[in-house]
Design a protein around this motif. Structure first.
Motif, PDB file in Angstrom:
ATOM      1  N   VAL A 188       0.838  -1.202   0.000  1.00  0.00           N
ATOM      2  CA  VAL A 188       0.000   0.000   0.000  1.00  0.00           C
ATOM      3  C   VAL A 188       0.873   1.253   0.000  1.00  0.00           C
ATOM      4  N   CYS A 199      -9.290  -0.002  -3.719  1.00  0.00           N
ATOM      5  CA  CYS A 199      -8.796  -0.953  -2.730  1.00  0.00           C
ATOM      6  C   CYS A 199      -9.754  -2.137  -2.702  1.00  0.00           C
ATOM      7  N   CYS A 245      -9.243  -4.773  -0.703  1.00  0.00           N
ATOM      8  CA  CYS A 245      -8.755  -5.512   0.467  1.00  0.00           C
ATOM      9  C   CYS A 245      -9.817  -6.404   1.097  1.00  0.00           C
ATOM     10  N   LEU A 251      -7.605   3.808  -3.329  1.00  0.00           N
ATOM     11  CA  LEU A 251      -6.553   3.622  -2.346  1.00  0.00           C
ATOM     12  C   LEU A 251      -6.114   4.972  -1.806  1.00  0.00           C
ATOM     13  N   HIS A 256      -5.893   3.683   4.157  1.00  0.00           N
ATOM     14  CA  HIS A 256      -5.592   2.258   4.006  1.00  0.00           C
ATOM     15  C   HIS A 256      -4.214   1.941   4.600  1.00  0.00           C
ATOM     16  N   ARG A 295      -4.667   1.992   8.390  1.00  0.00           N
ATOM     17  CA  ARG A 295      -5.336   0.750   8.805  1.00  0.00           C
ATOM     18  C   ARG A 295      -4.338  -0.394   8.859  1.00  0.00           C
ATOM     19  N   ASP A 319     -13.795   1.362   5.096  1.00  0.00           N
ATOM     20  CA  ASP A 319     -14.064   2.210   3.933  1.00  0.00           C
ATOM     21  C   ASP A 319     -15.476   2.772   3.969  1.00  0.00           C
TER      22      ASP A 319
END
Length: 123
Positions: free
Chosen positions: A40, A52, A54, A62, A66, A69, A109
């Motif tokens: 990232v 993203c 994920c 992105l 992120h 996190r 998100d």
């Protein structure tokens, strides 16, 4: 690589609950979160604005949140290495906190979108 990540994550989850293998699972989880954080960070440095993915399909681009996190997840994995063993009651509390924490991470998100922070959604 996309197919290997879920297999590795499942393997780590199994290691974390198998008696005697929790340390190996924790080390693997730490290595994986360090890798995710690095990927990232490099993507952000390149200016990559890809969505993203994920935790499933998302149109959210992105962004720095992120990276934050992933740094937090890496810190928790590192804390897991510091644990010298826990009583069963502690494991129950940790498990409950882990489920709540995981849900917050998975929905990060969406939660950020509610408050209008981070990169905008692509249309």
């Amino acid at each position: 690589m996309a197919a290997a990540v879920p297999v590795a994550e499942l393997t780590i989850a199994v290691l974390l609950v198998v008696p005697g293998a929790a340390s190996a699972g924790t080390v693997a989880a730490l290595a994986m979160t360090v890798g995710f954080t690095a990927v990232v960070g490099l993507a952000l440095r390149r200016g990559d604005q890809a969505p993203c993915r994920c935790f499933g399909v998302s149109e959210r681009r992105l962004g720095p949140e992120h990276l934050v996190r992933n740094v937090i997840l890496t810190a928790f994995a590192a804390l897991g290495l510091a644990d010298g063993g826990t009583e069963p009651a502690g494991l129950i509390v940790a498990g409950f906190a882990g489920v709540i924490g995981a849900l917050l991470v998975v929905w990060a998100d969406d939660i950020a979108g509610l408050f209008g922070t981070g990169p905008a959604y692509r249309r």
